[in-house]
Scaffold this motif. Structure first.
Motif, short mmCIF file in Angstrom:
data_model
loop_
_atom_site.label_atom_id
_atom_site.label_comp_id
_atom_site.label_asym_id
_atom_site.label_seq_id
_atom_site.Cartn_x
_atom_site.Cartn_y
_atom_site.Cartn_z
N VAL A 166 77.83 12.47 -38.48
CA VAL A 166 77.21 12.59 -37.30
C VAL A 166 76.07 11.59 -37.24
CG1 VAL A 166 77.80 14.97 -36.78
CG2 VAL A 166 75.73 14.40 -38.18
N ASP A 167 75.80 11.19 -38.51
CA ASP A 167 74.42 10.04 -38.64
C ASP A 167 74.69 9.36 -39.81
OD1 ASP A 167 71.75 9.38 -38.50
OD2 ASP A 167 71.14 10.76 -39.96
N PRO A 168 75.66 8.42 -39.58
CA PRO A 168 76.07 7.25 -40.67
C PRO A 168 74.86 6.44 -41.16
CG PRO A 168 77.16 6.83 -38.74
CD PRO A 168 76.58 8.23 -38.38
N ASP A 169 74.04 6.10 -40.23
CA ASP A 169 72.96 5.12 -40.31
C ASP A 169 71.66 5.98 -41.18
OD1 ASP A 169 74.50 2.91 -39.35
OD2 ASP A 169 73.78 3.70 -37.36
N THR A 170 71.86 7.31 -41.16
CA THR A 170 70.84 7.96 -41.92
C THR A 170 69.50 7.94 -41.04
OG1 THR A 170 71.91 7.71 -43.97
CG2 THR A 170 69.98 9.15 -44.05
N LYS A 171 69.34 8.08 -39.54
CA LYS A 171 68.51 7.99 -38.90
C LYS A 171 67.54 9.30 -38.98
CE LYS A 171 70.36 4.60 -35.53
NZ LYS A 171 70.73 4.43 -34.19
N GLU A 176 66.07 15.89 -48.70
CA GLU A 176 66.79 15.38 -49.83
C GLU A 176 66.93 13.84 -49.76
OE1 GLU A 176 67.56 19.61 -49.16
OE2 GLU A 176 67.20 18.01 -47.81
N ASP A 177 66.81 13.20 -48.50
CA ASP A 177 67.21 11.91 -48.36
C ASP A 177 65.93 11.16 -48.93
OD1 ASP A 177 69.52 12.02 -46.76
OD2 ASP A 177 68.44 12.80 -45.18
N ILE A 178 64.82 11.67 -48.54
CA ILE A 178 63.43 11.17 -49.17
C ILE A 178 63.58 11.21 -50.71
CG2 ILE A 178 61.00 11.35 -48.88
CD1 ILE A 178 61.41 12.22 -45.83
N GLU A 179 63.72 12.49 -51.17
CA GLU A 179 63.73 12.56 -52.52
C GLU A 179 64.65 11.46 -53.27
OE1 GLU A 179 64.28 16.33 -55.55
OE2 GLU A 179 64.05 16.85 -53.48
N HIS A 180 65.78 11.60 -52.64
CA HIS A 180 66.64 10.56 -53.40
C HIS A 180 66.24 9.03 -53.21
CE1 HIS A 180 70.59 8.77 -54.71
NE2 HIS A 180 70.27 8.03 -53.70
N GLU A 181 65.66 8.61 -52.16
CA GLU A 181 65.19 7.35 -52.17
C GLU A 181 64.00 7.23 -53.12
OE1 GLU A 181 64.67 5.52 -48.16
OE2 GLU A 181 65.59 7.13 -47.28
#
Length: 221
Positions: A166-171, A176-181
């Motif tokens: 649903v969100d392949p571009d990670t918009k 969790e996304d921020i923590e991983h980055e």
């Protein structure tokens, strides 16, 4: 400057994003007291609550040889890498080194539980007998045993579930996304720092001496 700006932006947005699950900032997660280590591992790493002894054995028999050797045990416990980045799941903050001494201790401890004939492997029969008799794999304090590197673990446990279709571009940015980055950037910085120290050590004997006579007089003092 670009990296610093990106990190600041990520931190600023962290207060407004939604979270999925509990990713503690402890170095590594702690095993719940009511679970055997192998049950915790199957639930956390493989999302499997019900399994039998043969299924567990086959899933962790990397070479399909019908036996576990040293590499299978290290993989099972998620300590085949020299460092566990974050908590091993692609999240977390701090990292923990895995020394050869730790690896040897874990392997030797597991063999003592099973390998009665001292042949350096654990057969499926040995494992099934241990498991079905209520045996519990020891918790060595290195988390629940993430098999993959931290980028692959993040993809497996978060990106595939919330972004792949649903969100392949990670918009949409989750906690969790921020923590991983942030973990990714922190690890890059730590690696660069370590490499710089090593390079300085290697090259210290190859530095050229300054030739005073080649300097302008005003700089010689």
């Amino acid at each position: 400057m670009k990296l610093l700006s990106a990190v600041i932006a990520l931190l600023a947005s962290a207060f407004t994003v939604a979270a999925h699950g509990d990713h503690s900032q402890n170095i590594l997660k702690q095993k719940p007291s009511h679970l055997r280590w192998q049950d915790w591992h199957m639930s956390e790493e493989h999302n499997i609550a019900d399994y039998d002894a043969q299924t567990f054995f086959t899933m962790h028999d990397l070479k399909g040889a019908g036996q576990w050797d040293r590499s299978d045990i290290l993989n099972l416990y998620g300590i085949k890498h020299e460092v566990i980045i974050g908590d091993g799941s692609g999240m977390g903050e701090n990292s923990r080194k895995v020394t050869p001494e730790v690896q040897n201790m874990v392997v030797e401890s597991i063999f003592k539980l099973f390998d009665s004939d001292k042949n350096g492997v654990i057969t499926s029969d040995e494992w099934i007998r241990f498991h079905d008799n209520g045996g519990e794999l020891p918790d060595f304090g290195y988390g629940q045993g993430h098999h993959l590197d931290f980028e692959s673990e993040y993809e497996e446990h978060h990106w595939k579930q919330y972004h792949a279709k649903v969100d392949p571009d990670t918009k949409i940015k989750h906690k969790e996304d921020i923590e991983h980055e942030l973990l990714h950037h922190k690890h890059e910085i730590e690696e660069t720092h370590d490499r710089s120290s090593e390079l300085r050590e290697v090259t210290k004997n190859f530095l050229s001496n300054i030739r005073i006579e080649n300097l302008k007089p005003k700089y010689r003092n």
